[in-house]
Scaffold this motif. Structure first.
Motif, PDB file in Angstrom:
ATOM      1  N   GLY A   1       0.805  -1.217   0.000  1.00  0.00           N
ATOM      2  CA  GLY A   1       0.000   0.000   0.000  1.00  0.00           C
ATOM      3  C   GLY A   1       0.834   1.262   0.000  1.00  0.00           C
ATOM      4  O   GLY A   1       0.344   2.335  -0.351  1.00  0.00           O
ATOM      5  N   LEU A   2       2.103   1.155   0.374  1.00  0.00           N
ATOM      6  CA  LEU A   2       3.021   2.301   0.325  1.00  0.00           C
ATOM      7  C   LEU A   2       3.876   2.264  -0.938  1.00  0.00           C
ATOM      8  O   LEU A   2       4.918   2.922  -1.015  1.00  0.00           O
ATOM      9  N   ASP A   3       3.430   1.465  -1.919  1.00  0.00           N
ATOM     10  CA  ASP A   3       4.071   1.392  -3.234  1.00  0.00           C
ATOM     11  C   ASP A   3       5.505   0.843  -3.152  1.00  0.00           C
ATOM     12  O   ASP A   3       6.412   1.326  -3.832  1.00  0.00           O
ATOM     13  N   ILE A   4       5.692  -0.162  -2.327  1.00  0.00           N
ATOM     14  CA  ILE A   4       7.003  -0.802  -2.193  1.00  0.00           C
ATOM     15  C   ILE A   4       6.932  -2.205  -2.772  1.00  0.00           C
ATOM     16  O   ILE A   4       5.998  -2.965  -2.477  1.00  0.00           O
ATOM     17  N   SER A   5       7.901  -2.545  -3.612  1.00  0.00           N
ATOM     18  CA  SER A   5       8.026  -3.901  -4.145  1.00  0.00           C
ATOM     19  C   SER A   5       8.886  -4.713  -3.189  1.00  0.00           C
ATOM     20  O   SER A   5      10.046  -4.380  -2.953  1.00  0.00           O
ATOM     21  N   LEU A   6       8.314  -5.767  -2.632  1.00  0.00           N
ATOM     22  CA  LEU A   6       9.070  -6.621  -1.712  1.00  0.00           C
ATOM     23  C   LEU A   6      10.248  -7.269  -2.433  1.00  0.00           C
ATOM     24  O   LEU A   6      11.338  -7.399  -1.868  1.00  0.00           O
ATOM     25  N   LYS A   7      10.014  -7.646  -3.669  1.00  0.00           N
ATOM     26  CA  LYS A   7      11.069  -8.279  -4.465  1.00  0.00           C
ATOM     27  C   LYS A   7      12.261  -7.325  -4.653  1.00  0.00           C
ATOM     28  O   LYS A   7      13.420  -7.685  -4.419  1.00  0.00           O
ATOM     29  N   GLU A   8      11.955  -6.080  -5.042  1.00  0.00           N
ATOM     30  CA  GLU A   8      13.029  -5.102  -5.271  1.00  0.00           C
ATOM     31  C   GLU A   8      13.713  -4.712  -3.962  1.00  0.00           C
ATOM     32  O   GLU A   8      14.933  -4.533  -3.923  1.00  0.00           O
ATOM     33  N   PHE A   9      12.921  -4.592  -2.900  1.00  0.00           N
ATOM     34  CA  PHE A   9      13.506  -4.232  -1.609  1.00  0.00           C
ATOM     35  C   PHE A   9      14.495  -5.302  -1.149  1.00  0.00           C
ATOM     36  O   PHE A   9      15.612  -4.988  -0.711  1.00  0.00           O
ATOM     37  N   LEU A  10      14.095  -6.567  -1.253  1.00  0.00           N
ATOM     38  CA  LEU A  10      14.975  -7.661  -0.833  1.00  0.00           C
ATOM     39  C   LEU A  10      16.238  -7.728  -1.686  1.00  0.00           C
ATOM     40  O   LEU A  10      17.339  -7.951  -1.169  1.00  0.00           O
ATOM     41  N   LYS A  11      16.066  -7.509  -2.976  1.00  0.00           N
ATOM     42  CA  LYS A  11      17.222  -7.542  -3.888  1.00  0.00           C
ATOM     43  C   LYS A  11      18.232  -6.471  -3.502  1.00  0.00           C
ATOM     44  O   LYS A  11      19.442  -6.725  -3.439  1.00  0.00           O
ATOM     45  N   LYS A  12      17.739  -5.265  -3.216  1.00  0.00           N
ATOM     46  CA  LYS A  12      18.624  -4.168  -2.816  1.00  0.00           C
ATOM     47  C   LYS A  12      19.240  -4.432  -1.441  1.00  0.00           C
ATOM     48  O   LYS A  12      20.420  -4.171  -1.210  1.00  0.00           O
ATOM     49  N   TYR A  13      18.438  -4.961  -0.535  1.00  0.00           N
ATOM     50  CA  TYR A  13      18.908  -5.176   0.833  1.00  0.00           C
ATOM     51  C   TYR A  13      20.062  -6.180   0.870  1.00  0.00           C
ATOM     52  O   TYR A  13      21.029  -5.999   1.625  1.00  0.00           O
ATOM     53  N   TYR A  14      19.962  -7.207   0.049  1.00  0.00           N
ATOM     54  CA  TYR A  14      20.980  -8.259   0.063  1.00  0.00           C
ATOM     55  C   TYR A  14      22.117  -8.016  -0.940  1.00  0.00           C
ATOM     56  O   TYR A  14      23.047  -8.804  -1.025  1.00  0.00           O
ATOM     57  N   ALA A  15      22.023  -6.926  -1.705  1.00  0.00           N
ATOM     58  CA  ALA A  15      23.108  -6.609  -2.649  1.00  0.00           C
ATOM     59  C   ALA A  15      24.383  -6.286  -1.877  1.00  0.00           C
ATOM     60  O   ALA A  15      24.337  -5.712  -0.786  1.00  0.00           O
ATOM     61  N   SER A  16      25.507  -6.641  -2.453  1.00  0.00           N
ATOM     62  CA  SER A  16      26.793  -6.475  -1.749  1.00  0.00           C
ATOM     63  C   SER A  16      27.242  -5.011  -1.684  1.00  0.00           C
ATOM     64  O   SER A  16      27.943  -4.604  -0.758  1.00  0.00           O
ATOM     65  N   ASP A  17      26.800  -4.203  -2.653  1.00  0.00           N
ATOM     66  CA  ASP A  17      27.255  -2.807  -2.660  1.00  0.00           C
ATOM     67  C   ASP A  17      26.384  -1.934  -1.747  1.00  0.00           C
ATOM     68  O   ASP A  17      25.256  -2.278  -1.424  1.00  0.00           O
ATOM     69  N   GLU A  18      26.926  -0.815  -1.343  1.00  0.00           N
ATOM     70  CA  GLU A  18      26.218   0.121  -0.462  1.00  0.00           C
ATOM     71  C   GLU A  18      25.016   0.719  -1.196  1.00  0.00           C
ATOM     72  O   GLU A  18      25.137   1.136  -2.354  1.00  0.00           O
ATOM     73  N   GLN A  19      23.862   0.759  -0.519  1.00  0.00           N
ATOM     74  CA  GLN A  19      22.647   1.250  -1.172  1.00  0.00           C
ATOM     75  C   GLN A  19      22.373   2.706  -0.813  1.00  0.00           C
ATOM     76  O   GLN A  19      22.652   3.157   0.304  1.00  0.00           O
TER      77      GLN A  19
ATOM     78  N   SER B   1      13.774   4.357   2.483  1.00  0.00           N
ATOM     79  CA  SER B   1      14.734   4.879   3.463  1.00  0.00           C
ATOM     80  C   SER B   1      14.139   4.824   4.870  1.00  0.00           C
ATOM     81  O   SER B   1      14.854   4.616   5.857  1.00  0.00           O
ATOM     82  N   TYR B   2      12.806   5.001   4.957  1.00  0.00           N
ATOM     83  CA  TYR B   2      12.151   4.914   6.261  1.00  0.00           C
ATOM     84  C   TYR B   2      12.021   3.466   6.737  1.00  0.00           C
ATOM     85  O   TYR B   2      11.957   3.213   7.949  1.00  0.00           O
ATOM     86  N   LEU B   3      11.977   2.514   5.801  1.00  0.00           N
ATOM     87  CA  LEU B   3      11.989   1.104   6.207  1.00  0.00           C
ATOM     88  C   LEU B   3      13.306   0.779   6.909  1.00  0.00           C
ATOM     89  O   LEU B   3      13.319   0.109   7.953  1.00  0.00           O
ATOM     90  N   ILE B   4      14.406   1.261   6.339  1.00  0.00           N
ATOM     91  CA  ILE B   4      15.722   1.044   6.948  1.00  0.00           C
ATOM     92  C   ILE B   4      15.796   1.759   8.302  1.00  0.00           C
ATOM     93  O   ILE B   4      16.314   1.226   9.282  1.00  0.00           O
ATOM     94  N   MET B   5      15.216   2.968   8.353  1.00  0.00           N
ATOM     95  CA  MET B   5      15.198   3.721   9.604  1.00  0.00           C
ATOM     96  C   MET B   5      14.362   2.996  10.661  1.00  0.00           C
ATOM     97  O   MET B   5      14.703   2.995  11.857  1.00  0.00           O
ATOM     98  N   LEU B   6      13.262   2.353  10.220  1.00  0.00           N
ATOM     99  CA  LEU B   6      12.422   1.598  11.152  1.00  0.00           C
ATOM    100  C   LEU B   6      13.197   0.426  11.739  1.00  0.00           C
ATOM    101  O   LEU B   6      13.097   0.140  12.944  1.00  0.00           O
TER     102      LEU B   6
END
Length: 297
Positions: free
Chosen positions: A134-152, A159-164
């Motif tokens: 509902g907040l227009d976030i793709s779980l697939k894309e979020f997970l891909k970015k989160y587990y990527a080796s490079d700094e995001q 950004s607020y998900l990471i802050m949470l």
């Protein structure tokens, strides 16, 4: 003279106490699956089990739900009759006399190995989902970015998900308040997406116990002290703070906590199917809880 009496099949063990505390109220909100009544400062849901067994619910058979919804209007007076164990409205009476009391039990995370396996199973399911929250976030894309080796470079809502996640492992009240103010009340519907997500986070904490007392206290302070979200979302959050959840949420976190692979897909899809995006928003909150818990290990 009441038109008819309908019998609730199942009711939360918490409902009778609420009704005896406040015997008069009104119909708060009405929709296809049922309606909420407001008794004092508490809501009670009367309707079907489409979204699971609710911790503040009286659940009717499907055929009776249509009759009940058709018989009430927002603002109708509501009276609890303790001698007959029934809720009296102008067009219908709802009795819990023949109903069965329930409590949605929670288990405890069994081991680090089970957690690791459950997180992997959970993520494999999430990367198959094309829908956005509902907040227009793709779980697939979020997970891909989160587990990527490079700094995001996290932007916008992500950004607020990471802050949470940072707030979830912190006792910094300023940080906790900042991120909660961003999510509480954010989104559309009776339960905004941000609130559903916080419920999911609290649900995983209920089986793993990683959130600080400061986090719980700040959620309570904001929902009780301000009109920061909807009445319905506030009710779900109130119960979540007491570690009471709908059966769809409880079943999901229980499957993750005890490593039940046989029932996993069913409870996952049952939760995904709740509301327009409520289930998916709750799933995101559970994921954030799991990722935070993993960092703390």
């Amino acid at each position: 003279m009441y038109n008819c009496t309908l019998f609730g099949e199942d009711y939360s063990y918490l409902v009778p106490l609420l009704l005896y505390q406040k015997e008069n109220g009104h119909v708060h909100s009405r929709f296809a699956n049922g309606f909420n009544i407001k008794m004092g400062d508490s809501l009670i849901f009367i309707g079907n089990k489409k979204n699971g067994l609710l911790p503040f619910g009286i659940h009717l058979r499907e055929e009776n739900t249509f009759t009940a919804v058709s018989s009430v209007n927002n603002g109708d007076s509501v009276t609890w009759n303790g001698s007959t164990n029934s809720i009296e409205l102008p067009g219908v009476t709802i009795s819990i006399e023949k109903g069965k009391s329930f409590k949605n039990q929670l288990t405890t995370l069994k081991s680090d190995t089970i957690f690791k396996d459950s997180l992997e199973r959970f993520c494999l399911q999430l990367i198959e989902i094309e829908d956005r929250t509902g907040l227009d976030i793709s779980l697939k894309e979020f997970l891909k970015k989160y587990y990527a080796s490079d700094e995001q470079n996290w932007l916008g809502a992500e950004s607020y998900l990471i802050m949470l996640m940072e707030a979830a492992e912190s006792r910094d009240e300023g940080l906790i308040e900042k991120v909660l103010r961003y999510f509480l009340g954010r989104g559309q519907g009776l339960t905004p997406s941000g609130d559903d997500m916080i419920v999911g986070l609290l649900a995983f904490d209920a089986v793993s116990h990683f959130l600080s007392a400061s986090f719980y206290e700040k959620v309570s302070e904001l929902i009780e002290g301000e009109s920061i979200t909807t009445d319905v979302a506030r009710e779900y959050l109130r119960y979540a703070l007491k570690q009471e959840f709908s059966s769809t949420v409880s079943n999901m976190v229980n499957a993750l906590a005890d490593g039940d692979a046989t029932n996993f897909e069913k409870v996952f899809h049952d939760l995904i199917g709740v509301g327009h995006s409520s289930g998916l928003d709750t799933i995101l909150g559970i994921l954030l809880g799991m990722l935070t818990f993993k960092k703390l290990k």
